[in-house]
Enzyme design. Structure first.
Site, PDB file in Angstrom:
ATOM      1  CE1 TYR A 131      -3.815  -2.446   4.977  1.00  0.00           C
ATOM      2  CE2 TYR A 131      -3.462  -0.126   4.483  1.00  0.00           C
ATOM      3  CZ  TYR A 131      -3.694  -1.427   4.054  1.00  0.00           C
ATOM      4  OH  TYR A 131      -3.794  -1.701   2.714  1.00  0.00           O
ATOM      5  CB  SER A 166      -0.862   0.002   1.264  1.00  0.00           C
ATOM      6  OG  SER A 166      -1.508   1.246   1.410  1.00  0.00           O
TER       7      SER A 166
HETATM    8  N1  LIG Z   1      -8.688  -0.930  -1.672  1.00  0.00           N
HETATM    9  C1  LIG Z   1      -7.700  -0.129  -1.356  1.00  0.00           C
HETATM   10  O1  LIG Z   1      -7.869   1.108  -1.328  1.00  0.00           O
HETATM   11  C2  LIG Z   1      -6.335  -0.698  -1.068  1.00  0.00           C
HETATM   12  C3  LIG Z   1      -5.242   0.185  -1.065  1.00  0.00           C
HETATM   13  C4  LIG Z   1      -3.981  -0.306  -0.796  1.00  0.00           C
HETATM   14  C5  LIG Z   1      -3.781  -1.648  -0.564  1.00  0.00           C
HETATM   15  N2  LIG Z   1      -4.850  -2.493  -0.563  1.00  0.00           N
HETATM   16  C6  LIG Z   1      -4.588  -3.921  -0.298  1.00  0.00           C
HETATM   17  O2  LIG Z   1      -5.132  -4.700  -1.344  1.00  0.00           O
HETATM   18  C7  LIG Z   1      -5.380  -6.020  -0.870  1.00  0.00           C
HETATM   19  C8  LIG Z   1      -6.741  -6.459  -1.352  1.00  0.00           C
HETATM   20  O3  LIG Z   1      -7.715  -5.597  -0.806  1.00  0.00           O
HETATM   21  P1  LIG Z   1      -9.011  -5.110  -1.614  1.00  0.00           P
HETATM   22  O4  LIG Z   1      -9.015  -3.641  -1.575  1.00  0.00           O
HETATM   23  O5  LIG Z   1      -9.115  -5.815  -2.895  1.00  0.00           O
HETATM   24  O6  LIG Z   1     -10.169  -5.546  -0.592  1.00  0.00           O
HETATM   25  P2  LIG Z   1     -11.251  -6.734  -0.652  1.00  0.00           P
HETATM   26  O7  LIG Z   1     -12.088  -6.626  -1.864  1.00  0.00           O
HETATM   27  O8  LIG Z   1     -11.893  -6.714   0.690  1.00  0.00           O
HETATM   28  O9  LIG Z   1     -10.343  -8.038  -0.804  1.00  0.00           O
HETATM   29  C9  LIG Z   1      -9.703  -8.658   0.282  1.00  0.00           C
HETATM   30  C10 LIG Z   1      -9.458 -10.091  -0.108  1.00  0.00           C
HETATM   31  O10 LIG Z   1      -8.742 -10.725   0.954  1.00  0.00           O
HETATM   32  C11 LIG Z   1      -9.387 -11.951   1.260  1.00  0.00           C
HETATM   33  N3  LIG Z   1      -9.208 -12.306   2.664  1.00  0.00           N
HETATM   34  C12 LIG Z   1      -9.471 -11.537   3.750  1.00  0.00           C
HETATM   35  N4  LIG Z   1      -9.211 -12.234   4.878  1.00  0.00           N
HETATM   36  C13 LIG Z   1      -8.786 -13.468   4.487  1.00  0.00           C
HETATM   37  C14 LIG Z   1      -8.390 -14.642   5.175  1.00  0.00           C
HETATM   38  N5  LIG Z   1      -8.377 -14.723   6.518  1.00  0.00           N
HETATM   39  N6  LIG Z   1      -8.007 -15.722   4.437  1.00  0.00           N
HETATM   40  C15 LIG Z   1      -8.027 -15.680   3.098  1.00  0.00           C
HETATM   41  N7  LIG Z   1      -8.398 -14.614   2.383  1.00  0.00           N
HETATM   42  C16 LIG Z   1      -8.778 -13.509   3.089  1.00  0.00           C
HETATM   43  C17 LIG Z   1     -10.863 -11.720   0.924  1.00  0.00           C
HETATM   44  O11 LIG Z   1     -11.489 -12.958   0.586  1.00  0.00           O
HETATM   45  P3  LIG Z   1     -12.533 -13.774   1.501  1.00  0.00           P
HETATM   46  O12 LIG Z   1     -13.287 -12.778   2.325  1.00  0.00           O
HETATM   47  O13 LIG Z   1     -13.375 -14.494   0.481  1.00  0.00           O
HETATM   48  O14 LIG Z   1     -11.681 -14.696   2.297  1.00  0.00           O
HETATM   49  C18 LIG Z   1     -10.750 -10.858  -0.329  1.00  0.00           C
HETATM   50  O15 LIG Z   1     -10.629 -11.668  -1.472  1.00  0.00           O
HETATM   51  C19 LIG Z   1      -5.214  -5.967   0.647  1.00  0.00           C
HETATM   52  O16 LIG Z   1      -3.963  -6.530   0.988  1.00  0.00           O
HETATM   53  C20 LIG Z   1      -5.231  -4.478   0.962  1.00  0.00           C
HETATM   54  O17 LIG Z   1      -4.459  -4.169   2.096  1.00  0.00           O
HETATM   55  C21 LIG Z   1      -6.125  -2.057  -0.816  1.00  0.00           C
END
Ligand SMILES: NC(=O)c1ccc[n+]([C@@H]2O[C@H](COP(=O)([O-])OP(=O)(O)OC[C@H]3O[C@@H](n4cnc5c(N)ncnc54)[C@H](OP(=O)(O)O)[C@@H]3O)[C@@H](O)[C@H]2O)c1
Length: 321
Positions: free
Chosen positions: A203, A190
């Site tokens: 975080y 991030s």
């Molecule tokens: N969106 C943003 O603004 C942003 C910015 C910077 C970085 N990120 C990073 O991007 C990554 C993905 O986030 P996203 O924004 O795409 O959010 P998201 O749509 O909520 O995706 C999160 C994913 O992680 C999985 N997950 C959560 N807990 C888990 C567990 N215990 N075991 C296995 N899988 C798990 C969820 O799948 P299930 O619930 O089906 O298990 C889901 O597929 C994260 O690492 C986040 O920190 C996001």
């Protein structure tokens, strides 16, 4: 005109143009360059990429971008019905390049560390190879620094750092034993992993820690490719699931109507960074890209700090500017 004067003008023009690019691009300049002139995603056709957190958001978008070019996939997360939808989308966009067996659903809870080796064995039994592990599963946070319970610090680190490091160690051992140390580890970090944003202390610390773990891996294993990809605000459902300061609580908010990069664009850029084996990249809409550049430089960070209050930074992060 003297040579030195010409050189000076050329340098000023170069830096001026460079800073303009920070303002107009939606990712760092090197990643933008590779997206136009770098290795095409088709170069990865037939490779096997394992994506954690593939059931939604960035992981889902990355899977679809890679599937379009015939990259074989392992899709992992806990929600199997969502994974099945992503699998169907991947096969549809691949237009005959991928069959059902090429997009393997591997349900997995990252927090069950004792299952990691058997999950890796299932990937290898299915495809007989693994080329890239993408550590994408994770949860964010919104909380006041002073109110965060230590249990939340531990829970967040467990998912965003220790589970990732544990799974990566198994895969790295496989690369060392089976492929002569050649392989590729990628992670969704991030902008909060090298800059610092308010109301997400655990975080920020977790993503900083993850970056350090992966950079240390690269120093020890130079043959391994390590790609740290750092998005700014992206339009996913991640605020629903984000930690607060209290154990067991979730933020439960939507990111709808906020100014955020689409997950699709983020997935495309992430795929480009992986195909081009780029070690450190980031993306984000204006002004996130420029802030990310400043955050990489201590002097610019100090100057920026004079103008950016905690309130302004938070507005940018929540897509309200
Ligand atoms: N969106 C943003 O603004 C942003 C910015 C910077 C970085 N990120 C990073 O991007 C990554 C993905 O986030 P996203 O924004 O795409 O959010 P998201 O749509 O909520 O995706 C999160 C994913 O992680 C999985 N997950 C959560 N807990 C888990 C567990 N215990 N075991 C296995 N899988 C798990 C969820 O799948 P299930 O619930 O089906 O298990 C889901 O597929 C994260 O690492 C986040 O920190 C996001």
């Amino acid at each position: 005109m003297a040579f030195l004067e010409l050189l000076f003008i050329a340098l000023v023009l170069y830096y001026f143009l460079y800073v303009v690019l920070w303002l107009v691009l939606d990712c760092n300049v090197a990643l933008w360059y590779k997206s136009r002139f770098g290795v095409s995603l088709s170069s990865m056709r037939g490779q096997v990429v394992w994506i954690t957190g593939a059931s939604s958001g960035i992981g889902r978008a990355l899977a679809i971008s890679l599937a379009r070019h015939g990259v074989r996939l392992v899709l992992s997360a806990r929600r199997v019905s969502q994974l099945e939808e992503v699998q169907a989308e991947c096969i549809a966009v691949a237009r005959g390049l991928l069959a059902q067996k090429d997009v393997f659903i591997l349900p997995m809870d990252m927090l069950q560390l004792e299952q990691h080796q058997s999950h890796l064995n299932k990937v290898l039994n299915h495809f007989e190879r693994l080329d890239v592990l993408v550590n994408n599963a994770g949860r964010s946070q919104r909380a006041n620094w002073a109110d965060i319970e230590i249990e939340v610090d531990r829970d967040l680190f467990e998912l965003d750092v220790f589970a990732v490091v544990h799974l990566t160690r198994h895969v790295v051992r496989y690369f060392l034993e089976q492929t002569g140390g050649r392989g590729h580890i990628a992670a969704t970090s991030s902008v909060a992993g090298f800059g610092v944003v308010p109301f997400s202390a655990t975080y920020c610390a977790a993503k900083h820690a993850l970056n350090a773990y992966l950079r240390a891996l690269k120093v020890e294993q130079p043959k391994l490719e390590v790609s740290i990809f750092s998005p700014g605000p992206i339009a996913t459902n991640f605020l629903q699931e984000a930690f607060t300061g209290s154990q067991g609580e979730k933020v439960g908010l939507s990111t709808a109507n906020q100014k955020r990069m689409t997950a699709e664009r983020c997935g495309e850029l992430f795929a480009t960074a992986i195909a081009n084996k780029m070690d450190f990249t980031w993306c984000g809409l204006f002004p996130v890209n420029a802030i990310a550049y400043c955050a990489r430089n201590p002097t610019l960070t100090k100057i920026l700090g004079q103008f950016m209050t905690e309130k302004t930074l938070n507005k940018i992060r929540e897509g309200k500017m």
